[in-house]
Design a protein around this motif. Structure first.
Motif, PDB file in Angstrom:
ATOM      1  N   ALA A 136      -1.797   2.916  -5.499  1.00  0.00           N
ATOM      2  CA  ALA A 136      -1.285   1.619  -5.945  1.00  0.00           C
ATOM      3  C   ALA A 136      -0.335   0.982  -4.928  1.00  0.00           C
ATOM      4  N   PRO A 137       0.647   1.728  -4.362  1.00  0.00           N
ATOM      5  CA  PRO A 137       1.530   1.097  -3.372  1.00  0.00           C
ATOM      6  C   PRO A 137       0.769   0.552  -2.161  1.00  0.00           C
ATOM      7  N   SER A 138      -0.217   1.294  -1.692  1.00  0.00           N
ATOM      8  CA  SER A 138      -1.008   0.820  -0.548  1.00  0.00           C
ATOM      9  C   SER A 138      -1.712  -0.489  -0.884  1.00  0.00           C
ATOM     10  N   SER A 139      -2.275  -0.555  -2.081  1.00  0.00           N
ATOM     11  CA  SER A 139      -2.999  -1.758  -2.493  1.00  0.00           C
ATOM     12  C   SER A 139      -2.068  -2.954  -2.616  1.00  0.00           C
ATOM     13  N   VAL A 140      -0.911  -2.761  -3.261  1.00  0.00           N
ATOM     14  CA  VAL A 140       0.036  -3.858  -3.464  1.00  0.00           C
ATOM     15  C   VAL A 140       0.613  -4.325  -2.128  1.00  0.00           C
ATOM     16  N   VAL A 141       0.941  -3.380  -1.244  1.00  0.00           N
ATOM     17  CA  VAL A 141       1.439  -3.754   0.080  1.00  0.00           C
ATOM     18  C   VAL A 141       0.372  -4.543   0.846  1.00  0.00           C
ATOM     19  N   SER A 142      -0.888  -4.169   0.683  1.00  0.00           N
ATOM     20  CA  SER A 142      -1.954  -4.903   1.380  1.00  0.00           C
ATOM     21  C   SER A 142      -2.016  -6.349   0.910  1.00  0.00           C
ATOM     22  N   LEU A 143      -1.792  -6.585  -0.378  1.00  0.00           N
ATOM     23  CA  LEU A 143      -1.798  -7.957  -0.890  1.00  0.00           C
ATOM     24  C   LEU A 143      -0.637  -8.750  -0.308  1.00  0.00           C
ATOM     25  N   SER A 144       0.506  -8.088  -0.100  1.00  0.00           N
ATOM     26  CA  SER A 144       1.655  -8.769   0.511  1.00  0.00           C
ATOM     27  C   SER A 144       1.410  -9.082   1.977  1.00  0.00           C
ATOM     28  N   ARG A 145       0.709  -8.194   2.674  1.00  0.00           N
ATOM     29  CA  ARG A 145       0.492  -8.386   4.107  1.00  0.00           C
ATOM     30  C   ARG A 145      -0.628  -9.365   4.407  1.00  0.00           C
ATOM     31  N   TRP A 146      -1.625  -9.450   3.525  1.00  0.00           N
ATOM     32  CA  TRP A 146      -2.823 -10.227   3.827  1.00  0.00           C
ATOM     33  C   TRP A 146      -2.942 -11.535   3.042  1.00  0.00           C
ATOM     34  N   TYR A 147      -2.146 -11.704   1.961  1.00  0.00           N
ATOM     35  CA  TYR A 147      -2.288 -12.890   1.119  1.00  0.00           C
ATOM     36  C   TYR A 147      -0.983 -13.673   1.035  1.00  0.00           C
ATOM     37  N   LYS A 148      -1.113 -14.985   1.090  1.00  0.00           N
ATOM     38  CA  LYS A 148       0.052 -15.859   0.999  1.00  0.00           C
ATOM     39  C   LYS A 148       0.577 -15.906  -0.432  1.00  0.00           C
TER      40      LYS A 148
END
Length: 434
Positions: A136-148
């Motif tokens: 879950a942390p990896s997924s949520v961090v990916s949304l922060s890094r890749w999505y505005k």
């Protein structure tokens, strides 16, 4: 090993602006799809034990109490790991971080398919809980890094359906395999699915836009955040966050009562076969997709952003569903199916609302991780306690008459329904804040 998990180094930005935009859109969709499917497959490796509990007990290998202890090992290690790995994910190469977690989880399942001792089961399942908390942390961090900011909320809602996807696969695919080939193959099938998922993440999941030669998406990653520790201390002192954490904890008792023991209950109390029992629980997983995906939309459109009214309605749905599930008569399939439809819709929305969104709403955005960490630790600690208590109550309320096992689920019904009611009451205390 430490260098393996470090963020990827930035690459030089190449190509025209249009080429960069096209490349970015392609990669961010790969990130979203692989995060959603990948985390869904994490759940397949997390729920495999739930499918095969009854066959394991019937084989005489383990008792219900022992299974409860084994199940709690995952929840307790997951609760601590979710907080620790949440902090680590912010500093990590999330592609490697997420792929490694699922790979080890798959290997833990594979080992459990070839072992038969209580201690080894508990150790493997505890390790599984820790690496499960890397997903879950990896997924949520990916949304922060890749999505505005303006688009992340919608994608977060759709990503949240990943656990329902995993549950549906588990209660259909794993159950069918276990029913035909034995409980050991329930673990082995989950391991194969997990290995496929780890490979998918390794190929299609990406660390940061900069690691692909693209500009940073969010300004927050270009500047140093100030006062984060002070804001996190403020969250720790906020009584409403703790009330929501308690409400979520009791909701997680009812959530994992059905996820962990629902198939067992359908088999033991209502006489369904292994495949039939797991298919009924799979209904809740499928309906949970709709509940999770629509929860934020419903609170925004129908209640003008007030989460409390939505939480009350979905909380009462949870109480109703558990009442039908536990107190309804035998041999009425459509009623059991209806209970799972209502449960899936209600619990799916509550996972989003009580499980994080309401706490994030009232916390500083600089301390969202702290708010989620508090809710997560309380929720999964309660889930672990539930597994131990449920196993003990089931085992100690059964009798053997003329070689036939007779179950009394009165106490367990009070425990599970009572937890759902307490969750609703605790959430009401935050009415003015949410």
């Amino acid at each position: 090993m430490i260098n393996y998990f470090k963020k990827s180094l930035p690459k030089p930005i190449k190509g025209t602006e249009q080429e960069q935009k096209t490349f970015y859109n392609k990669l961010k969709w790969q990130v979203f799809i692989s995060a959603t499917l990948g985390y869904g497959l994490y759940y397949v490796c997390r729920l495999s034990l739930n499918v095969v509990k009854k066959p394991i007990v019937d084989s005489g290998l383990l008792t219900e109490s022992e299974l409860g202890i084994i199940g709690s090992a995952l929840f307790f290690s997951y609760a601590i790991g979710k907080l620790v790995n949440g902090f680590l994910a912010d500093h990590s190469n999330i592609k490697r971080f997420m792929a490694t977690g699922l790979l080890i989880s798959a290997l833990a399942n594979l080992i459990m398919g070839f072992t038969s001792t209580f201690l080894f089961f508990a150790i493997c399942w505890g390790i599984n809980g820790w690496v499960q908390s890397m997903g879950a942390p990896s997924s949520v961090v990916s949304l922060s890094r890749w999505y505005k900011d303006k688009e992340r909320g919608s994608f977060y809602g759709f990503w949240s359906t990943s656990h329902n996807i995993g549950e549906a696969i588990t209660y259909i695919l794993t159950a069918v395999v276990a029913s035909y080939f034995g409980w050991q193959w329930g673990f082995r099938a989950a391991a194969i699915v997990g290995l496929i998922g780890a490979l998918m993440i390794a190929v299609f999941f990406h660390d940061t836009p900069e690691s692909k030669g693209l500009p940073t998406v969010n300004e927050d990653f270009r500047k140093e955040k100030l006062s984060t520790w002070r804001e996190q201390r403020g969250v720790l002192k906020n009584p409403y966050v703790w009330l929501l954490a308690l409400a979520s904890a009791f909701m997680y008792i009812s959530r994992y009562a059905v996820n962990s023991w629902g198939p067992y209950y359908f088999e033991a109390a209502k006489g369904y076969s292994l495949t039939q029992a797991n298919s009924l629980v799979a209904i809740s997983a499928v309906c949970g997709i709709l509940g999770t995906a629509s929860s934020g939309f419903i609170s925004d459109k129908f209640f003008k952003g007030r989460r409390n009214a939505s939480a009350l309605i979905f909380g009462l749905m949870n109480v109703l569903a558990l009442s039908l599930f536990l107190l309804g008569p035998k041999n009425i399939w459509w009623l059991d199916a209806l209970s799972m439809v209502i449960f899936g819709l209600g619990i799916g929305a509550l996972i989003c609302l009580l499980g994080g969104l309401m706490a994030v709403d009232i916390a500083s955005k600089k301390a969202s991780g702290a708010a989620l960490g508090i809710v997560g630790v309380m929720s999964y600690a309660a889930a672990g306690i539930q597994d131990i208590a449920s196993g003990y109550l089931i085992e100690n309320n059964k009798t053997i008459v003329n070689g036939e096992t007779i179950y009394n689920f009165d106490t367990i019904s009070i425990f599970w329904i009572g937890a759902a009611i307490l969750s609703v009451i605790l959430a009401l205390f935050t009415w003015k804040k949410t």
